[in-house]
Design a protein around this motif. Structure first.
Motif, PDB file in Angstrom:
ATOM      1  N   LEU A 142       0.834  -1.211   0.000  1.00  0.00           N
ATOM      2  CA  LEU A 142       0.000   0.000   0.000  1.00  0.00           C
ATOM      3  C   LEU A 142       0.865   1.255   0.000  1.00  0.00           C
ATOM      4  CD1 LEU A 142      -2.742  -1.179   2.473  1.00  0.00           C
ATOM      5  CD2 LEU A 142      -3.095  -0.538   0.102  1.00  0.00           C
ATOM      6  N   LEU A 143       1.951   1.166   0.729  1.00  0.00           N
ATOM      7  CA  LEU A 143       2.886   2.292   0.771  1.00  0.00           C
ATOM      8  C   LEU A 143       3.498   2.498  -0.618  1.00  0.00           C
ATOM      9  CD1 LEU A 143       3.957   4.195   2.983  1.00  0.00           C
ATOM     10  CD2 LEU A 143       5.932   2.703   3.182  1.00  0.00           C
ATOM     11  N   LYS A 154     -20.645   5.542   6.940  1.00  0.00           N
ATOM     12  CA  LYS A 154     -19.857   4.874   7.979  1.00  0.00           C
ATOM     13  C   LYS A 154     -20.680   4.992   9.255  1.00  0.00           C
ATOM     14  CE  LYS A 154     -16.468   4.636   5.051  1.00  0.00           C
ATOM     15  NZ  LYS A 154     -16.177   3.385   4.381  1.00  0.00           N
ATOM     16  N   VAL A 204     -20.920   9.293   3.507  1.00  0.00           N
ATOM     17  CA  VAL A 204     -19.734   9.536   2.676  1.00  0.00           C
ATOM     18  C   VAL A 204     -20.159  10.384   1.473  1.00  0.00           C
ATOM     19  CG1 VAL A 204     -17.941   8.463   1.262  1.00  0.00           C
ATOM     20  CG2 VAL A 204     -18.683   7.362   3.379  1.00  0.00           C
ATOM     21  N   ASP A 205     -19.547  11.566   1.346  1.00  0.00           N
ATOM     22  CA  ASP A 205     -19.851  12.427   0.198  1.00  0.00           C
ATOM     23  C   ASP A 205     -19.108  11.953  -1.034  1.00  0.00           C
ATOM     24  OD1 ASP A 205     -21.483  14.102   1.593  1.00  0.00           O
ATOM     25  OD2 ASP A 205     -19.876  15.445   2.200  1.00  0.00           O
ATOM     26  N   LYS A 206     -17.804  11.802  -0.838  1.00  0.00           N
ATOM     27  CA  LYS A 206     -16.959  11.480  -1.990  1.00  0.00           C
ATOM     28  C   LYS A 206     -15.743  10.698  -1.522  1.00  0.00           C
ATOM     29  CE  LYS A 206     -14.692  13.784  -5.848  1.00  0.00           C
ATOM     30  NZ  LYS A 206     -14.082  15.020  -6.298  1.00  0.00           N
ATOM     31  N   ILE A 207     -15.362   9.682  -2.303  1.00  0.00           N
ATOM     32  CA  ILE A 207     -14.118   8.969  -1.993  1.00  0.00           C
ATOM     33  C   ILE A 207     -13.004   9.692  -2.732  1.00  0.00           C
ATOM     34  CG2 ILE A 207     -12.897   6.764  -2.182  1.00  0.00           C
ATOM     35  CD1 ILE A 207     -15.756   5.490  -1.942  1.00  0.00           C
ATOM     36  N   GLU A 208     -12.077  10.245  -1.964  1.00  0.00           N
ATOM     37  CA  GLU A 208     -11.059  11.116  -2.546  1.00  0.00           C
ATOM     38  C   GLU A 208      -9.793  10.359  -2.915  1.00  0.00           C
ATOM     39  OE1 GLU A 208     -11.659  14.383  -2.879  1.00  0.00           O
ATOM     40  OE2 GLU A 208     -13.382  14.739  -1.581  1.00  0.00           O
ATOM     41  N   LYS A 209      -9.520   9.270  -2.222  1.00  0.00           N
ATOM     42  CA  LYS A 209      -8.286   8.507  -2.515  1.00  0.00           C
ATOM     43  C   LYS A 209      -8.541   7.028  -2.305  1.00  0.00           C
ATOM     44  CE  LYS A 209      -3.412   8.258  -1.141  1.00  0.00           C
ATOM     45  NZ  LYS A 209      -2.416   8.727  -0.195  1.00  0.00           N
ATOM     46  N   ASN A 213       0.984   4.048  -2.939  1.00  0.00           N
ATOM     47  CA  ASN A 213       0.810   5.477  -2.663  1.00  0.00           C
ATOM     48  C   ASN A 213       1.972   6.308  -3.195  1.00  0.00           C
ATOM     49  OD1 ASN A 213      -1.682   5.703  -1.491  1.00  0.00           O
ATOM     50  ND2 ASN A 213      -0.947   5.035   0.493  1.00  0.00           N
TER      51      ASN A 213
END
Lengths: 438, 79
Positions: A209-210, A364, A433-438, A213
């Motif tokens: 994951l690192l 959530k 949740v409005d928006k998934i940003e990442k 990213n």
């Protein structure tokens, strides 16, 4: 709505390339064993994908010193336990999807194709979509909303028309569709459903994951290595499985395929030079997978995720196979029936899109739980419709539920008819949740 | 080790804070919320010490964050 058009075309091209497979291989079955075709396609593709993966890592490391990809880590992560697939090690997960998913589903697909006709085999693809829908309903992952019910009805009608026309065609050609062909088709649908359900149950380790990213292109060699290992391990496991079948006391169609496969091993390089095999390797395996992984990595946040578009556009494969089988190899399928089936399947795509777009309320839910009941409550709540994941927490709250539902009515039902009836829940907080940003 | 951090933000800073959170490699998910909190981030680290380092050296320095609430994930269940 903003569409990721550039990468949508990757999915469309991949599906179109796959749709030529039955047309290319159908005539090959009389000359070459199905097992030989599968062995060559996946063994060679596996090696090439592996080489491409390693080359991409070297090219990246040469051009991009700051965002290097470690080959060592790429392989060490194969030992990482897949928390999304029974906590088995990644390499075991790849072996399982390789043999039971990829190899067996293609094996049964080709056997069904050999015993029946190209249009008839399309039923298997449509049955797979229905099986997956019922599986998702069974585990309370998805609900049968009006769109989902309608698209299952559309698929069922398409299956009925294709069956009717295929039986008619078989009668005209005096080449009856055997029951065994239908059994292979059902086995294809089962193994294919297993493949589609399990292939995305991949989990990334902390280091991965690192790495993602830091460099999002890490995902491409990783995905290529995953497919390469799945392909190669699948065909390697095919050999002991074939030997086992050869020694069974009774003879079946599969036994003949196995015997032919072992006989053909002597001419393997001659067979490898055939254009059909080259098509399967390059245009039906390597290029589609590269297109798909490239689309996946570069997918922009839009209304729908990559997986949702992928499942919607998966229907292009049976539609175009049907059209090409009639136009190119003159399979029996009267024009009026063809139009009806195409219209039905296009409507299915639209309904599926509508279902995915509508299925859009994400939240959530944070819970405080009575002491001593954490584990039992978590498992109980996970079964509720809409609850996709649960995290057990240390902090102010004890659990976080990841919820995705079709409507506020469903959300209301989950909160007021399900969660509020559990005595062990002391406090409940909702965050939409409005928006998934990442 | 995974942890979730929920943030309460000041006025008109959400885009800026999200961009700064997205730039931290250890943060694997960022989402904007409606409710008591404005943003949720999921972070993946090796140890609690690393969590502290990232929090104190990167997250805590972001202007616009009014309050945060951190939870460490012990176990996850998935359908």
């Amino acid at each position: 709505m903003k569409l990721p058009s550039k990468y949508l075309s990757n999915l469309i091209i991949a599906n179109l390339l796959w749709s030529f497979i039955p047309i290319v291989v159908k005539n090959l079955f009389s000359e070459i064993s199905i097992l030989t075709i599968i062995f060559l396609r996946f063994f060679i593709s596996g090696i090439i994908l592996f080489v491409i993966a390693i080359s991409l890592v070297f090219v990246n490391n040469y051009l991009n010193h700051e965002k290097r990809i470690s080959l060592k880590e790429l392989f060490l992560n194969l030992r990482h336990k897949n928390r999304r697939f029974y906590k088995i090690r990644q390499y075991n997960y790849y072996f399982l999807i390789g043999f039971f998913g990829i190899i067996l589903h293609i094996f049964f697909y080709f056997l069904a194709l050999k015993k029946t006709s190209i249009p008839f085999v399309m039923i298997g693809m449509l049955m797979t979509i229905i099986f997956i829908s019922f599986y998702e309903k069974g585990v309370n992952y998805e609900k049968f909303d009006i769109f989902r019910i309608l698209f299952i009805v559309m698929l069922s009608f398409s299956i009925l028309i294709i069956t009717f026309v295929s039986l008619q065609g078989a009668e005209i050609k005096n080449d009856p569709i055997e029951l065994l062909g239908f059994i292979f088709l059902v086995l294809y649908s089962i193994t294919s459903s297993f493949l589609y359900i399990s292939i995305d149950r991949d989990s990334f380790s902390k280091k991965e994951l690192l790495n993602i990213n830091i460099n999002k292109y890490y995902k491409i060699p990783r995905a290529l290595i995953k497919m390469a290992i799945a392909f190669i391990s699948g065909v390697i496991l095919l050999i002991p499985a074939s030997i086992l079948i050869a020694f069974l006391p009774f003879e079946t169609d599969i036994t003949q395929e196995v015997i032919a496969f072992f006989n053909e091993l002597r001419f393997i390089f001659v067979i490898l030079g055939r254009w059909e095999i080259i098509y399967l390797i390059i245009f039906a395996t390597i290029i589609p997978y590269l297109l798909i992984f490239l689309a996946r990595v570069n997918w922009e946040p839009t209304n729908l995720t990559y997986s949702q578009w992928s499942s919607i556009l998966g229907l292009i494969d049976p539609i175009s196979t049907l059209i090409f089988s009639v136009l190119i190899v003159n399979e029996f399928f009267p024009f009026e029936y063809l139009i009806i089936v195409i219209v039905f399947l296009v409507i299915t795509i639209v309904l599926r899109y509508a279902h995915e777009v509508k299925n859009s309320i994400r939240a959530k839910i944070l819970l405080k739980i009575k002491r001593g009941s954490l584990k039992l409550i978590s498992i109980k709540i996970l079964k509720f419709y809409g609850v996709r994941e649960i995290d057990s927490l240390i902090g102010e709250y004890d659990l976080m539920l990841h919820v995705k539902v079709n409507s506020f009515k469903d959300f209301h039902y989950l909160i007021n008819r399900k969660l509020k009836f559990i005595d062990e829940i002391l406090d409940l907080k909702v965050q939409f949740v409005d928006k998934i940003e990442k | 080790m995974r942890a979730i951090i929920m943030f309460k933000l000041g006025i008109n800073v959400i885009k800026k804070v999200i961009e700064e959170l997205k730039a931290i490699p250890e943060i694997k998910k960022v989402m904007s919320l409606t409710g008591d909190y404005d943003v949720l981030a999921e972070i993946e680290v090796e140890t609690s010490e690393e969590l502290f380092d990232i929090f104190s050296e990167k997250i805590d320095l972001i202007d616009g964050i009014i309050a945060s609430n951190t939870h460490v994930i012990m176990k996850a269940w998935e359908k």
